[in-house]
Design a protein around this motif. Structure first.
Motif, PDB file in Angstrom:
ATOM      1  N   VAL A  74      -0.287 -35.067  -1.649  1.00 25.29           N
ATOM      2  CA  VAL A  74       0.078 -35.517  -0.305  1.00 25.29           C
ATOM      3  C   VAL A  74       1.054 -36.688  -0.394  1.00 25.29           C
ATOM      4  O   VAL A  74       2.034 -36.764   0.358  1.00 25.29           O
ATOM      5  CB  VAL A  74      -1.193 -35.905   0.490  1.00 25.29           C
ATOM      6  CG1 VAL A  74      -0.823 -36.620   1.778  1.00 25.29           C
ATOM      7  CG2 VAL A  74      -2.032 -34.668   0.789  1.00 25.29           C
TER       8      VAL A  74
ATOM      9  N   LEU B  59       4.480 -35.354  -1.520  1.00 22.65           N
ATOM     10  CA  LEU B  59       5.109 -34.584  -0.447  1.00 22.65           C
ATOM     11  C   LEU B  59       5.729 -35.508   0.597  1.00 22.65           C
ATOM     12  O   LEU B  59       6.788 -35.217   1.159  1.00 22.65           O
ATOM     13  CB  LEU B  59       4.080 -33.656   0.221  1.00 22.65           C
ATOM     14  CG  LEU B  59       3.994 -32.233  -0.304  1.00 22.65           C
ATOM     15  CD1 LEU B  59       2.838 -31.488   0.360  1.00 22.65           C
ATOM     16  CD2 LEU B  59       5.292 -31.464  -0.086  1.00 22.65           C
TER      17      LEU B  59
ATOM     18  N   TYR C 224      -3.517 -28.134   2.375  1.00 20.42           N
ATOM     19  CA  TYR C 224      -3.310 -27.485   3.678  1.00 20.42           C
ATOM     20  C   TYR C 224      -4.398 -27.911   4.662  1.00 20.42           C
ATOM     21  O   TYR C 224      -4.121 -28.282   5.804  1.00 20.42           O
ATOM     22  CB  TYR C 224      -3.334 -25.973   3.463  1.00 20.42           C
ATOM     23  CG  TYR C 224      -3.106 -25.138   4.702  1.00 20.42           C
ATOM     24  CD1 TYR C 224      -1.834 -24.686   5.024  1.00 20.42           C
ATOM     25  CD2 TYR C 224      -4.160 -24.770   5.516  1.00 20.42           C
ATOM     26  CE1 TYR C 224      -1.615 -23.900   6.154  1.00 20.42           C
ATOM     27  CE2 TYR C 224      -3.960 -23.990   6.650  1.00 20.42           C
ATOM     28  CZ  TYR C 224      -2.684 -23.552   6.959  1.00 20.42           C
ATOM     29  OH  TYR C 224      -2.476 -22.779   8.074  1.00 20.42           O
TER      30      TYR C 224
ATOM     31  N   TYR D 270      -4.058 -31.575   5.860  1.00 24.00           N
ATOM     32  CA  TYR D 270      -3.064 -31.741   6.924  1.00 24.00           C
ATOM     33  C   TYR D 270      -3.590 -31.224   8.261  1.00 24.00           C
ATOM     34  O   TYR D 270      -3.276 -31.774   9.327  1.00 24.00           O
ATOM     35  CB  TYR D 270      -1.768 -31.026   6.555  1.00 24.00           C
ATOM     36  CG  TYR D 270      -0.867 -31.817   5.626  1.00 24.00           C
ATOM     37  CD1 TYR D 270      -0.653 -33.181   5.834  1.00 24.00           C
ATOM     38  CD2 TYR D 270      -0.228 -31.203   4.559  1.00 24.00           C
ATOM     39  CE1 TYR D 270       0.174 -33.902   4.988  1.00 24.00           C
ATOM     40  CE2 TYR D 270       0.598 -31.923   3.709  1.00 24.00           C
ATOM     41  CZ  TYR D 270       0.793 -33.272   3.926  1.00 24.00           C
ATOM     42  OH  TYR D 270       1.604 -33.992   3.095  1.00 24.00           O
TER      43      TYR D 270
ATOM     44  N   HIS E 229      -1.118 -33.625  11.316  1.00 24.60           N
ATOM     45  CA  HIS E 229       0.169 -34.203  10.908  1.00 24.60           C
ATOM     46  C   HIS E 229       1.342 -33.336  11.347  1.00 24.60           C
ATOM     47  O   HIS E 229       2.440 -33.829  11.568  1.00 24.60           O
ATOM     48  CB  HIS E 229       0.171 -34.365   9.382  1.00 24.60           C
ATOM     49  CG  HIS E 229       1.288 -35.207   8.860  1.00 24.60           C
ATOM     50  ND1 HIS E 229       1.340 -36.569   9.036  1.00 24.60           N
ATOM     51  CD2 HIS E 229       2.427 -34.869   8.194  1.00 24.60           C
ATOM     52  CE1 HIS E 229       2.439 -37.047   8.479  1.00 24.60           C
ATOM     53  NE2 HIS E 229       3.126 -36.031   7.967  1.00 24.60           N
ATOM     54  N   PHE E 230       1.113 -32.019  11.478  1.00 25.00           N
ATOM     55  CA  PHE E 230       2.193 -31.097  11.822  1.00 25.00           C
ATOM     56  C   PHE E 230       1.842 -30.326  13.090  1.00 25.00           C
ATOM     57  O   PHE E 230       0.668 -30.140  13.420  1.00 25.00           O
ATOM     58  CB  PHE E 230       2.447 -30.111  10.671  1.00 25.00           C
ATOM     59  CG  PHE E 230       2.892 -30.779   9.398  1.00 25.00           C
ATOM     60  CD1 PHE E 230       4.236 -31.102   9.212  1.00 25.00           C
ATOM     61  CD2 PHE E 230       1.995 -31.103   8.398  1.00 25.00           C
ATOM     62  CE1 PHE E 230       4.662 -31.729   8.049  1.00 25.00           C
ATOM     63  CE2 PHE E 230       2.409 -31.723   7.238  1.00 25.00           C
ATOM     64  CZ  PHE E 230       3.753 -32.046   7.054  1.00 25.00           C
TER      65      PHE E 230
ATOM     66  N   GLN F 184       1.205 -24.809  11.109  1.00 30.87           N
ATOM     67  CA  GLN F 184       1.101 -24.644   9.658  1.00 30.87           C
ATOM     68  C   GLN F 184       0.986 -23.160   9.313  1.00 30.87           C
ATOM     69  O   GLN F 184       0.488 -22.370  10.113  1.00 30.87           O
ATOM     70  CB  GLN F 184      -0.127 -25.383   9.107  1.00 30.87           C
ATOM     71  CG  GLN F 184      -0.081 -26.873   9.318  1.00 30.87           C
ATOM     72  CD  GLN F 184      -1.217 -27.629   8.615  1.00 30.87           C
ATOM     73  OE1 GLN F 184      -1.432 -28.798   8.893  1.00 30.87           O
ATOM     74  NE2 GLN F 184      -1.937 -26.991   7.717  1.00 30.87           N
TER      75      GLN F 184
ATOM     76  N   LYS G 133       8.168 -29.364  13.751  1.00 34.52           N
ATOM     77  CA  LYS G 133       7.793 -30.029  12.502  1.00 34.52           C
ATOM     78  C   LYS G 133       6.589 -29.271  11.967  1.00 34.52           C
ATOM     79  O   LYS G 133       5.502 -29.307  12.556  1.00 34.52           O
ATOM     80  CB  LYS G 133       7.437 -31.498  12.754  1.00 34.52           C
ATOM     81  CG  LYS G 133       6.956 -32.239  11.513  1.00 34.52           C
ATOM     82  CD  LYS G 133       6.499 -33.654  11.872  1.00 34.52           C
ATOM     83  CE  LYS G 133       5.924 -34.358  10.650  1.00 34.52           C
ATOM     84  NZ  LYS G 133       5.395 -35.704  10.984  1.00 34.52           N
TER      85      LYS G 133
ATOM     86  N   PHE H  33       4.396 -27.222   8.463  1.00 33.22           N
ATOM     87  CA  PHE H  33       4.035 -27.280   7.041  1.00 33.22           C
ATOM     88  C   PHE H  33       3.837 -25.852   6.554  1.00 33.22           C
ATOM     89  O   PHE H  33       3.117 -25.074   7.178  1.00 33.22           O
ATOM     90  CB  PHE H  33       2.755 -28.098   6.852  1.00 33.22           C
ATOM     91  CG  PHE H  33       2.276 -28.151   5.422  1.00 33.22           C
ATOM     92  CD1 PHE H  33       3.101 -28.615   4.408  1.00 33.22           C
ATOM     93  CD2 PHE H  33       0.993 -27.749   5.087  1.00 33.22           C
ATOM     94  CE1 PHE H  33       2.662 -28.678   3.095  1.00 33.22           C
ATOM     95  CE2 PHE H  33       0.531 -27.805   3.787  1.00 33.22           C
ATOM     96  CZ  PHE H  33       1.373 -28.273   2.778  1.00 33.22           C
TER      97      PHE H  33
ATOM     98  N   SER I  40       9.651 -31.374   8.382  1.00 35.71           N
ATOM     99  CA  SER I  40       8.799 -30.305   7.850  1.00 35.71           C
ATOM    100  C   SER I  40       8.668 -30.437   6.338  1.00 35.71           C
ATOM    101  O   SER I  40       9.529 -31.028   5.670  1.00 35.71           O
ATOM    102  CB  SER I  40       9.385 -28.933   8.208  1.00 35.71           C
ATOM    103  OG  SER I  40       9.370 -28.734   9.612  1.00 35.71           O
ATOM    104  N   GLN I  41       7.596 -29.883   5.818  1.00 35.67           N
ATOM    105  CA  GLN I  41       7.340 -29.969   4.377  1.00 35.67           C
ATOM    106  C   GLN I  41       6.938 -28.596   3.838  1.00 35.67           C
ATOM    107  O   GLN I  41       6.377 -27.766   4.559  1.00 35.67           O
ATOM    108  CB  GLN I  41       6.240 -30.991   4.076  1.00 35.67           C
ATOM    109  CG  GLN I  41       6.641 -32.416   4.411  1.00 35.67           C
ATOM    110  CD  GLN I  41       5.538 -33.424   4.129  1.00 35.67           C
ATOM    111  OE1 GLN I  41       4.472 -33.067   3.635  1.00 35.67           O
ATOM    112  NE2 GLN I  41       5.791 -34.681   4.439  1.00 35.67           N
ATOM    113  N   ILE I  42       7.221 -28.409   2.546  1.00 37.22           N
ATOM    114  CA  ILE I  42       6.918 -27.129   1.893  1.00 37.22           C
ATOM    115  C   ILE I  42       6.214 -27.401   0.573  1.00 37.22           C
ATOM    116  O   ILE I  42       6.611 -28.285  -0.192  1.00 37.22           O
ATOM    117  CB  ILE I  42       8.206 -26.319   1.618  1.00 37.22           C
ATOM    118  CG1 ILE I  42       8.962 -26.049   2.922  1.00 37.22           C
ATOM    119  CG2 ILE I  42       7.872 -24.994   0.932  1.00 37.22           C
ATOM    120  CD1 ILE I  42      10.281 -25.332   2.705  1.00 37.22           C
TER     121      ILE I  42
END
Length: 1518
Positions: free
Chosen positions: A106, A109, A133, A136, A141-142, A145, A190, A192, A219-221
């Motif tokens: 985390v 990321l 996952y 989050y 946070h997003f 997902q 935004k 994930f 965004s994150q991957i």
């Protein structure tokens, strides 16, 4: 936790909320008293307030689910998931050792935006990604997902569809649309994304076409892969270079915890298994997958007798300690070998190669089609699949799809590759494009191919169908995107499954004839206009088809008229066939159809009236069939319909014939906005679920007032309707659990509510002013009244004590406190019996372990032991029952453990036991006699100090004297048997049996069901006639009845001596005569010639009872009872059992009456049969509620045969999860194949258990025992099997585990003295398996134990390398055998030669020979040319000419016999000297060698366990 304000879910495990409200009473009292003594008054007040608050939160109670921890766990997980703010959490069962790694991921990321998780297969990459996952999800946070599983093996369109659905909430039809969706996603959200198990850069580029745009919104991957190079390329596209996180193996502590969760379902290992668990964990090297699979493998192996199985597993894992890949391979090998038969192995390969991500029901159709097929597929496929699931080799996800870890998948596929390393076409499964292409290109296909997958998108030319002609046993064929041409009649007629997605043709070829096809999938056939050419003169192909899938065949306009000929069709999937306008009238002929999916058939205009003929249709989907305006009147004829979903349809009315849908449970009319009314007839149905969401019912077109007539309704959805009131009749919906009426803009008054509601949602109703008093809603858990601004008060909420959640946000109401109710538990005891053994012990130390096992062993040994928990009577004072048992028993057993002296009750019982004057057997369990002599020192010291402090000085003196007296009785010490509890248990049972006034009681079945009347009748008849025959077929219980009668007379002391001669039919005469003389006279018989004189003394002096069990020859009776009249003149009695009525008529007619006297054993009646089955299947007289009907069916199918009931009960004992119900049905079906033929029932019973064995190795062990090893001692047999661990033969590499499984399945037993026993019916059926191996060529079988067949092979010199065991007695021939005869039997492991003369060159004997038994051998010493390096058992007993063991050069000969574990020279009268012995001996038996003068020093025999030198009169020193 309370101060944090976050959700709290209390779980009441063995306590109740009431205990939290009153912590100074009940189970918390002692702890609070300690806290008070330690001066924690202020803390106590805080704790009391906290406990009270939590007690008033509705939580989860163990007693609410009747102690079912699995159900409790599921409920808790579901609730936690419901609290999650976004999508469902990813499943992580035991997140051991993840916190640190998760925090690091985390953190990284947050810095880089895209991160790769790298590591080898099985190390936990996916598990770590799931944990991140979920973290989050919790933190919100997003905005959205998505977790994309198994990217490496999932097609691109499916992945893109999931991504769009999860992140945009939309449906993606075609890949071409994805780019536009991704642009919107990058611009607006935004999010994930986790991309799991990727191995190709292109896959990533097609899923994330523009990484910078995607990451611009924050965004994150997260990407996982085994391939570091792939991750380097992907992550380097991020803003600050490549970013990888490498997963490490678990440290020792976390590895131990993970293993414990899978092996013990607890954080800690069970007592007695801590060290073994640690060894297994160390051997797994911290690999999570290995820890999980090994834990699952060992989960049901926690009896003390299983310890050797754990050691075997550890040894296998440690074979290559440095190679992690090899550890995983060893882990897989252990589980693969532990599967239940070759059929289960084949199912595992089917799944690994073709069935991953296939629905379980579709796969099951395929496997069930093979039940009658000669292929090696499982004949009980549900049982096989459950076995794979239980071993953690296969999983079924929440949607019913088959899943498998990629490491296990790859290893299973390696098994296929090893079938033929050079010739790919000789393998059973072909899934790899390159290998499949090579086989097809070179025409290398063979009959061994079972399944093949080919992707035509990579082929540039059409594929000739004739390429498959040589694959005559092809069962599965996958031809995705393939253009195939040619003569389709050449396809294998064995084909069961054909998937041909995106096929380019307009209709199926006319010459396609697949008579065994059960699954046909032609989805996405863009050009398919008709299924096949319609010809009035031809029949429909594929007559056995069960599943036809035509999803998204957008050009399909019609179905052929002769589709009605598919009488076996169960599933017809036409979802997305958007140009389909009509269905043929012949569809009504599909009498087996259960599931019809017509969803999204936008052009469908009408259903034919014949649809009413679908008598088995259970599920019908009509979602968004917008042109379908009405249903036919015959619709009401669908008598089996349970589920009707018609969302978004244009129906105006439903036909009145709806009243005939008596089995309809679910009616879903979501957004049926044209629906004007519901027919009155609908309210007589047994509906469970009714969804009228958005149907716009209002007062004009009225909400039906008679909804209250739906008394079975459990869930009702009325959201988005226009009604202003809810009628009074709603109170009559007594079964209703869920009621949703949100977003009803006109709703003002709810007049009544059902009393059993659990969920009530009336949120977002802006005009709602009044709802009824809630005080009678005793089960309400969820109350949603948000955004109801005109609702100002609630009545009765304070009476509702079950609420979990209340949402009144946006409403002008006060929150109301509420309480909880609770249940009281009752303690239940079993009925008191008559007892003969009392078990005195300290419960917390040994009750659940050693004493429980000793109790079962005593029961099996013919005794009724008293054990308090199992033996107290409901309503009777416990101490009165114990006192009564102390007085009534004949034998006392005192088990001394370290905590024994803490119990004053144990010590008082001990004093009473000594006063009784009866036999006491002390058992020193983890203590020694010395500790009893000095109780104020050692393990008893602390307890005795407490007794003194409590003023029990007089008692302490009594207890000291009692302990001292017992310490001086020779007992049983656990340390004496080196901690082997099984051996200790056997010794105790034998001692108790020897304490019987007449001798050993016979070992009987533990559950004596239906025997009392039969025993009484036999005893009564014996009083009149003197000799009685018990007759009946094999497996009906003759021996059991005879043993019960024998034990009854032993307890009554009716005779001076008794003997029970077992298996007369198969035992040699001298052995039987020896036992008769020993038991009845106490003498030793040397030769048959002496027997007549011994019998004369017996007839003159003694009143005895003799049981001759399983006799089939009159002459054998005459040899054992040479003078019946004299014997009976003294009042002696004889019982004879046999299957042969003629033999018994002849024998019993010799009695005083001159008439035959027979008692015929009958099958058990229905009640007793059910009880016996229940004892073996449930360990209780009653079946569990869920399985009561199934248990009755199995018991009925067994036809009252005790052997069948026992074996089937043992087979089904560990199959009592709801998912196992289908296994019980399969077993019942197999037993009912020939309902009138009892022999066939027994054969079917054997077949079910034989197929249910754990691998080919277990089956081989069963055949070893049935053909040769019956009546061998377990230790000797185990030496034989253990010697095969490093052998290339298919023997078990974990022989202790294999033997345990045979015993657990009631196919094998071990007597009190440790000898292997087998019921003669099972033995005969097992030997029949051998005979069926080769009906014509006897020499090609694996075992030859029949004299006539062995003689035939000998005379015709037909021995082969397939022979594993050979037995021959030459006393019937009298001619020498040439030693070279055995040279061709290169696979020979066991050779039994009774009284044989062998001449010639012994050097040619097979080197794999492990056991040589050559009693009555004519040799003077061992032949010098005999070189058998692997021999472990050598028996030369009763060899009259043997004078010495070795001839000439002792050293050379000894080198050839160093592996020998057992050496037996019993009764060799001329053996004088033994100059040397092999150093690995465990057993040395030279008893009755009366001329033996010298044996070598024994100090080199470091592992010797048994030394027998009795009656060696000239041996003066050792």
């Amino acid at each position: 936790m309370l101060e944090s304000g976050k959700d709290i879910l209390p779980i009441f495990y063995d306590v109740e909320p009431e205990h939290l409200r009153r912590p100074h009473h009940g189970p918390f009292a002692a702890a609070f008293q300690k806290h008070l003594k330690r001066g924690r008054k202020d803390d106590i007040k805080r704790w009391e307030e906290a406990l009270l608050k939590v007690a008033n939160i509705t939580g989860f109670r163990l007693n609410e689910v009747n102690g079912d921890e699995s159900q409790l766990k599921k409920k808790v997980v579901m609730k936690v998931q419901n609290i999650a703010p976004l999508d469902v959490f990813q499943q992580v069962q035991h997140g051991v050792g993840l916190n640190k790694s998760m925090a690091e991921v985390v953190n990284q990321l947050g810095l880089v935006g895209i991160l790769g998780i790298v590591g080898m297969g099985g190390i936990g990459k996916t598990t770590l990604a799931k944990a991140v996952y979920n973290e989050y999800l919790k933190s919100k946070h997003f905005e959205r997902q998505s977790f994309l599983h198994s990217v490496r093996t999932t097609d691109l369109l499916s992945l893109q569809k999931q991504l769009v659905h999860d992140l945009l909430g939309e449906e993606l039809k075609f890949t071409q649309e994805f780019h536009n969706c991704f642009i919107r996603l990058s611009r607006d959200r935004k999010v994930f994304v986790v991309i799991d198990d990727i191995d190709d850069i292109n896959q990533f580029d097609q899923l994330i076409p523009s990484l910078p745009k995607f990451m611009s919104k924050g965004s994150q991957i997260l990407v996982t892969s085994r391939d570091q190079h792939v991750l380097n390329y992907i992550t380097i596209q991020g803003s600050i270079g490549k970013n990888l996180y490498e997963v490490q193996v678990l440290d020792v502590v976390h590895a131990q915890q993970l293993f414990n969760w899978h092996a013990f379902h607890d954080k800690w290992a069970s007592d007695g298994f801590q060290d073994l668990a640690k060894e297994v964990v160390n051997a797994c090297n911290g690999l999570p997958l290995a820890l999980e699979v090994m834990g699952a493998y060992l989960f049901d192996k926690k009896d003390l007798k299983h310890k050797v199985v754990w050691k075997e597993a550890t040894r296998s894992l440690n074979m290559d300690p440095g190679a992690i890949d090899q550890k995983l391979q060893n882990m897989f090998n252990i589980s693969y070998e532990g599967l239940s038969s070759q059929a289960n192995n084949l199912m595992l390969l089917d799944i690994a190669c073709f069935m991953i991500n296939r629905h379980e029901s579709m796969a099951m159709s395929f496997w069930e089609s093979c039940i009658l097929c000669p292929c090696p597929s499982s004949k009980s496929p549900h049982s096989s699949l459950l076995k794979l699931i239980e071993k953690s080799l296969v999983k079924v996800d929440e949607n019913g799809y088959l899943q498998m870890h990629d490491v296990i998948r790859d290893m299973a596929r390696d098994v296929v590759k090893k079938e033929s390393l050079q010739e790919v076409g000789e393998r059973s499964h072909l899934w790899d494009f390159i290998e499949t292409k090579e086989v097809l290109h070179k025409d290398k296909g063979s009959a061994k191919i079972r399944g093949l997958h080919m992707s035509g998108s990579k082929l540039h030319t059409p594929l000739p169908i004739e390429k498959f002609a040589t694959m005559t046993r092809l069962h599965l064929l996958f031809l995705d995107d393939c253009q195939v041409e040619g003569d389709f009649s050449t396809l294998s007629k064995e084909l069961r499954w054909l998937t041909w997605c995106n096929l380019p043709i307009v209709e199926l070829p006319t010459n396609l004839n697949l008579p065994n096809l059960v699954v046909l999938n032609l989805s996405e056939g863009k050009n398919l206009k008709c299924l096949w050419e319609e010809d009035p003169h031809t029949q429909a192909p594929c007559k056995l088809l069960e599943r036809l899938v035509l999803q998204d065949c957008i050009a399909l306009e019609r179905l052929p008229q002769n589709i009605g000929e598919l009488s076996k069709l169960q599933v017809l999937d036409l979802r997305g066939c958007s140009t389909l306008r009509t269905l043929p009238s012949s569809i009504g002929a599909l009498e087996a159809l259960e599931d019809l999916d017509l969803a999204h058939c936008f052009m469908l205009e009408a259903l034919p009236n014949s649809i009413g003929n679908l008598s088995n249709l259970k599920t019908l989907r009509l979602d968004y069939c917008k042109n379908l305006k009405e249903l036919p009147m015959a619709f009401g004829n669908l008598q089996s319909l349970k589920y009707l979903r018609a969302q978004g349809t244009s129906f105006f009315v439903l036909p009145n014939s709806f009243s005939n849908l008596l089995n309809l449970e679910v009616l879903d009319l979501y957004y049926g906005m044209n629906l004007q009314d519901l027919p009155p007839s609908i309210f007589g149905l047994a509906l469970n679920h009714l969804n009228l969401h958005g149907c716009l019912f209002g007062e004009g077109i009225g909400l039906p007032s008679n909804l209250g007539d739906l008394t079975n309704l459990k869930s009702l959805f009325l959201d988005g309707n226009l009604m202003s009131t809810i009628p009074e009749t709603f109170k009559d919906l007594n079964a209703l659990v869920t009621l949703q009426m949100s977003q009803c803009p006109n709703l003002v008054v709810v007049q009544a509510l059902p009393s059993n509601l659990e969920q009530l949602n009336i949120g977002n109703c802006p005009k709602l002013t009044n709802i009824p008093h809630l005080g009678n809603l005793n089960t309400l858990k969820y109350l949603i009244l948000n955004d109801c601004p005109t609702l100002t008060h609630l009545q009765g909420l304070d009476f509702v004590q079950t609420l979990v959640e209340v949402n009144i946000s946006g409403s002008k109401m006060l929150s109301i406190a509420f309480g909880l109710n609770h249940d009281r538990a009752l303690q239940i005891f079993e009925d008191l019996k008559k007892y003969d053994v009392f078990l005195n012990h300290r419960g917390p130390d040994v009750k659940q372990t050693f004493v429980a096992h000793l109790y079962e062993a005593l029961c099996t040994g013919g005794f009724h032991p008293f054990l308090d928990v199992k033996s107290l009577v409901k309503g009777q004072h416990a101490f009165n029952s114990i006192d009564e048992a102390l007085c009534s028993v004949r034998v006392h057993i005192a088990v001394f453990s370290k905590g024994y002296a803490e119990s004053k009750y144990c010590l008082n019982e001990l004093c009473d036991m000594l006063k009784s004057g009866k036999v006491i057997f002390p058992v020193f369990y983890d203590v020694e006699p010395e500790h009893l002599r000095r109780p104020h020192q050692g393990p008893f010291a602390a307890a005795f100090r407490k007794h003194v402090k409590r003023g029990r000085k007089d008692d302490v003196k009594r207890w000291e004297r009692a302990l001292l007296e017992v310490a001086n009785i020779t007992g049983f010490r656990l340390s004496e048997v080196k901690g082997d509890e099984a051996q200790l248990k056997r010794r105790i049972v034998m001692a108790v049996q020897n304490a019987s006034p007449v001798g050993l009681l016979q070992q009987v079945v533990q559950h004596r069901v239906g025997l009392q009347e039969s025993v009484a009748e036999v005893v009564k008849q014996l009083g009149r006639v003197g000799i009685l025959g018990i007759v009946g077929m094999g497996g009906i219980g003759k021996t059991t009845l005879a043993k019960e009668v024998y034990n009854e007379f032993a307890k009554r002391q009716s005779f001076e001596r008794q003997t029970f001669l077992q298996n007369v039919r198969t035992n040699d005469l001298l052995t039987l005569q020896k036992q008769l003389v020993h038991d009845l006279l106490g003498d030793e018989l040397k030769f048959i010639e002496e027997f007549h004189n011994c019998f004369a003394r017996l007839s003159r002096d003694r009143k005895v009872l003799i049981v001759l069990d399983d006799i089939d020859d009159r002459s054998k009776f005459d040899c054992l009872i040479p003078s019946l009249t004299k014997l009976m003149s003294q009042g002696s009695r004889i019982i004879v059992t046999s299957r042969d009525r003629n033999v018994l008529n002849f024998i019993t007619s010799q009695g005083s009456t001159g008439k035959s006297n027979l008692y015929e054993v009958q099958v058990l009646n229905g009640v007793h049969a059910q009880q016996l089955f229940n004892w073996h299947a449930f360990y209780s007289e009653q079946a569990s509620d869920r399985f009561r009907d199934l248990a009755k069916q199995v018991a009925d199918a067994c036809g009252g045969l005790p052997l069948a009931l026992e074996v089937m009960g043992a087979y089904l004992f560990d199959k009592k999860d709801p998912k196992h119900e289908v296994v019980w049905k399969e077993a019942t079906r197999s037993l009912r194949v020939a309902p009138g033929a009892i022999d066939q029932k027994l054969q079917n019973m054997f077949n079910i258990s034989f197929e249910g064995l754990s691998s080919l190795a277990d089956k081989l062990m069963l055949l070893d025992i049935s053909c040769f090893i019956v009546n061998w001692h377990e230790n000797v047999a185990m030496s034989f099997w253990e010697s095969c661990i490093s052998c290339t033969c298919p023997s078990s590499k974990s022989p202790h585990s294999s033997l345990m499984r045979l015993i657990d399945k009631s196919l094998e037993k071990v007597s009190q003295k440790g000898y292997l026993q087998m019921h003669d019916v099972i033995r005969d059926m097992a030997t029949d398996v051998v005979k069926r191996q080769w009906l014509q060529e006897v020499g090609e079988r694996s075992y030859l134990c029949d004299f006539i067949e062995a003689k035939e092979v000998l005379e015709n010199d037909k021995g082969s390398g397939k022979i594993r065991g050979f037995s021959l007695s030459l006393s019937n021939l009298g001619t020498p055998i040439v030693a070279n005869f055995f040279a061709r039997m290169i696979g020979l492991h066991a050779l039994l030669l009774d009284d044989c003369n062998i001449e010639g060159d012994f050097s040619t004997w097979p080197k794999k020979l492990r056991m040589l038994s050559w009693p009555c051998s004519p040799i003077l010493d061992l032949p010098t040319t005999l070189n058998i390096p692997n021999l472990v058992v050598l028996n030369l007993s009763q060899s009259q000419n043997l004078t010495c063991l070795w001839a000439q050069d002792i050293g050379i000969q000894l080198q050839n016999y160093q592996e020998i574990h057992l050496l037996k020279y019993l009764d060799c009268p001329n053996l004088v000297v033994v100059d040397a012995l092999p150093s690995n001996l465990e057993t040395l038996n030279m008893g009755n060698c009366q001329k033996l003068t010298n044996i070598p020093s024994l100090d080199i025999l470091t592992i010797l366990k048994y030394l027998i030198l009795n009656n060696c009169k000239k041996l003066t020193h050792l």
